[in-house]
Design a protein around this motif. Structure first.
Motif, PDB file in Angstrom:
ATOM      1  N   ARG A   1       0.882  -1.218  -0.047  1.00  0.00           N
ATOM      2  CA  ARG A   1      -0.194  -0.101  -0.094  1.00  0.00           C
ATOM      3  C   ARG A   1       1.057   1.273  -0.064  1.00  0.00           C
ATOM      4  NH1 ARG A   1      -5.700  -2.167   2.504  1.00  0.00           N
ATOM      5  NH2 ARG A   1      -6.010  -3.476   0.804  1.00  0.00           N
TER       6      ARG A   1
ATOM      7  N   ASP B   1     -11.699   0.465   3.806  1.00  0.00           N
ATOM      8  CA  ASP B   1     -10.265  -0.303   3.785  1.00  0.00           C
ATOM      9  C   ASP B   1      -9.446   0.637   3.755  1.00  0.00           C
ATOM     10  OD1 ASP B   1      -8.312  -2.511   3.671  1.00  0.00           O
ATOM     11  OD2 ASP B   1      -8.762  -2.848   1.508  1.00  0.00           O
ATOM     12  N   SER B   2      -7.972   0.232   4.011  1.00  0.00           N
ATOM     13  CA  SER B   2      -6.917   1.462   3.700  1.00  0.00           C
ATOM     14  C   SER B   2      -6.519   0.890   2.302  1.00  0.00           C
ATOM     15  CB  SER B   2      -5.745   1.012   4.678  1.00  0.00           C
ATOM     16  OG  SER B   2      -5.421  -0.261   4.598  1.00  0.00           O
ATOM     17  N   CYS B   3      -5.498   1.512   1.708  1.00  0.00           N
ATOM     18  CA  CYS B   3      -5.274   1.338   0.207  1.00  0.00           C
ATOM     19  C   CYS B   3      -3.928   2.004  -0.046  1.00  0.00           C
ATOM     20  CB  CYS B   3      -6.364   2.117  -0.758  1.00  0.00           C
ATOM     21  SG  CYS B   3      -6.306   1.201  -2.336  1.00  0.00           S
ATOM     22  N   GLN B   4      -3.360   2.124  -1.428  1.00  0.00           N
ATOM     23  CA  GLN B   4      -2.085   2.427  -1.838  1.00  0.00           C
ATOM     24  C   GLN B   4      -2.083   4.069  -1.136  1.00  0.00           C
ATOM     25  OE1 GLN B   4      -3.618   0.111  -3.712  1.00  0.00           O
ATOM     26  NE2 GLN B   4      -1.770  -1.248  -3.305  1.00  0.00           N
TER      27      GLN B   4
ATOM     28  N   CYS C   1      -8.243  -3.070  -3.149  1.00  0.00           N
ATOM     29  CA  CYS C   1      -8.582  -1.912  -2.087  1.00  0.00           C
ATOM     30  C   CYS C   1     -10.055  -1.935  -1.709  1.00  0.00           C
ATOM     31  CB  CYS C   1      -8.355  -0.632  -2.331  1.00  0.00           C
ATOM     32  SG  CYS C   1      -6.504  -0.599  -2.556  1.00  0.00           S
TER      33      CYS C   1
ATOM     34  N   VAL D   1     -10.425   4.260   1.759  1.00  0.00           N
ATOM     35  CA  VAL D   1     -11.674   3.930   0.759  1.00  0.00           C
ATOM     36  C   VAL D   1     -12.806   3.701   1.933  1.00  0.00           C
ATOM     37  CG1 VAL D   1     -12.773   2.439  -0.627  1.00  0.00           C
ATOM     38  CG2 VAL D   1     -10.330   2.845  -0.910  1.00  0.00           C
TER      39      VAL D   1
ATOM     40  N   THR E   1      -9.164   8.599  -2.771  1.00  0.00           N
ATOM     41  CA  THR E   1     -10.182   7.835  -1.850  1.00  0.00           C
ATOM     42  C   THR E   1     -11.037   6.955  -2.883  1.00  0.00           C
ATOM     43  OG1 THR E   1     -11.877   9.210  -1.663  1.00  0.00           O
ATOM     44  CG2 THR E   1     -10.023   9.026   0.183  1.00  0.00           C
ATOM     45  N   GLU E   2     -10.533   6.747  -4.250  1.00  0.00           N
ATOM     46  CA  GLU E   2     -11.357   5.987  -5.202  1.00  0.00           C
ATOM     47  C   GLU E   2     -12.788   6.629  -5.382  1.00  0.00           C
ATOM     48  OE1 GLU E   2     -11.158   1.825  -4.085  1.00  0.00           O
ATOM     49  OE2 GLU E   2      -9.473   1.832  -5.794  1.00  0.00           O
TER      50      GLU E   2
ATOM     51  N   ASP F   1      -1.522   4.583   2.030  1.00  0.00           N
ATOM     52  CA  ASP F   1      -1.741   4.597   3.394  1.00  0.00           C
ATOM     53  C   ASP F   1      -0.579   3.740   4.020  1.00  0.00           C
ATOM     54  OD1 ASP F   1      -3.950   6.203   3.758  1.00  0.00           O
ATOM     55  OD2 ASP F   1      -5.295   4.380   2.865  1.00  0.00           O
TER      56      ASP F   1
ATOM     57  N   GLY G   1      -7.751  -5.887   4.594  1.00  0.00           N
ATOM     58  CA  GLY G   1      -6.367  -5.170   4.540  1.00  0.00           C
ATOM     59  C   GLY G   1      -5.514  -5.943   5.312  1.00  0.00           C
TER      60      GLY G   1
END
Length: 260
Positions: free
Chosen positions: A7, A210-213, A236, A36, A164-165, A215, A243
């Motif tokens: 991530r 979720d967390s994501c790239q 994500c 997200v 955040t998408e 983070d 995660g």
């Protein structure tokens, strides 16, 4: 076996490509995609949340990884964030909710980087960096020592900055609550990629939060303690793919030795 996606923010430089290549089976994605399904957070409520900006970031704010202030001059983050980097690339930022607001908060360069020497052999995705200018007077977050926390089913909160998408504003401090799922559920999702002795996972069976790239390295918090460090996942907030976080209690002694 699933394909890990560390991530970490994607940077279009040879140096950052080397970081990805060194991160096990990590794959690059199309851009930084942090928290997200969360909500706006405020660093005034969580002053120990640190943004780790890097000169190789493709984002004009330098947004790259997260971290947690655990002593005035020490930040816990992820090994895959700092592996292959130099101290001069980094700036730690404290107290800045919106990264484009360069006048807010405190900044410090980095004088030293340590990451777990066993990183790359499965799990061990933890690191400690030393601040050149300590954030004196800023509250810190204690490390969790309870080795059973990951099996508790407790609701944890993860924090981060960035895109955040489409679920929130970019480069803005966010948080999301996710339940700890336990080793059995995580092993079912990820097979041998998941290391129960050193990792915990959190999320919902149906995904959505979720967390994501971007983070990477940031805090997963339960009961006012640092339980996990954002590490990796498949996609994500996807259904069936929680995660994965480095389990702080597993590395408590090693981290404490570096923090001093």
């Amino acid at each position: 076996m699933s394909s890990k996606r560390m991530r970490l923010a994607l940077a279009a430089t040879a140096a950052t490509a080397a970081v990805f290549a060194g991160a096990g089976s990590a794959q690059a994605v199309d851009g930084p995609l942090p928290i997200v399904g969360g909500e706006i957070a405020h660093t005034s409520d969580t002053p120990w949340a640190i943004q780790m900006s890097n000169t190789n970031s493709p984002d004009p704010t330098g947004e790259y990884c997260g971290g947690t202030l655990v002593a005035a001059n020490k930040v816990v983050t992820a090994a895959h964030c700092v592996e292959g980097t130099s101290t001069g690339e980094w700036t730690a930022i404290q107290g800045r909710d919106v990264l484009s607001d360069a006048t807010g908060g405190k900044e410090s360069k980095i004088s030293d980087i340590w990451y777990d020497p066993d990183y790359g052999s499965g799990a061990h995705d933890v690191a400690v960096v030393t601040l050149t200018t300590p954030f004196d007077g800023v509250p810190t977050l204690p490390l969790n020592q309870d080795t059973g926390a990951g099996e508790s089913g407790a609701t944890a909160t993860v924090y981060g900055w960035g895109d955040t998408e489409g679920t929130g504003p970019a480069n803005t401090f966010q948080k999301v609550d996710v339940p700890l799922m336990g080793d059995e559920a995580c092993s079912s999702a990820y097979g041998s990629d998941y290391v129960g002795a050193g990792e915990v996972c959190a999320g919902y069976p149906d995904g959505g939060k979720d967390s994501c790239q971007g983070d990477s390295g940031g805090p997963l918090v339960v009961g006012g303690k640092l339980v996990g460090v954002v590490s990796w996942g498949q996609g994500c907030a996807d259904a069936g793919n929680p995660g994965v976080y480095s389990e702080v209690s597993t590395y408590y002694d090693e981290l404490s030795a570096q923090i001093g």
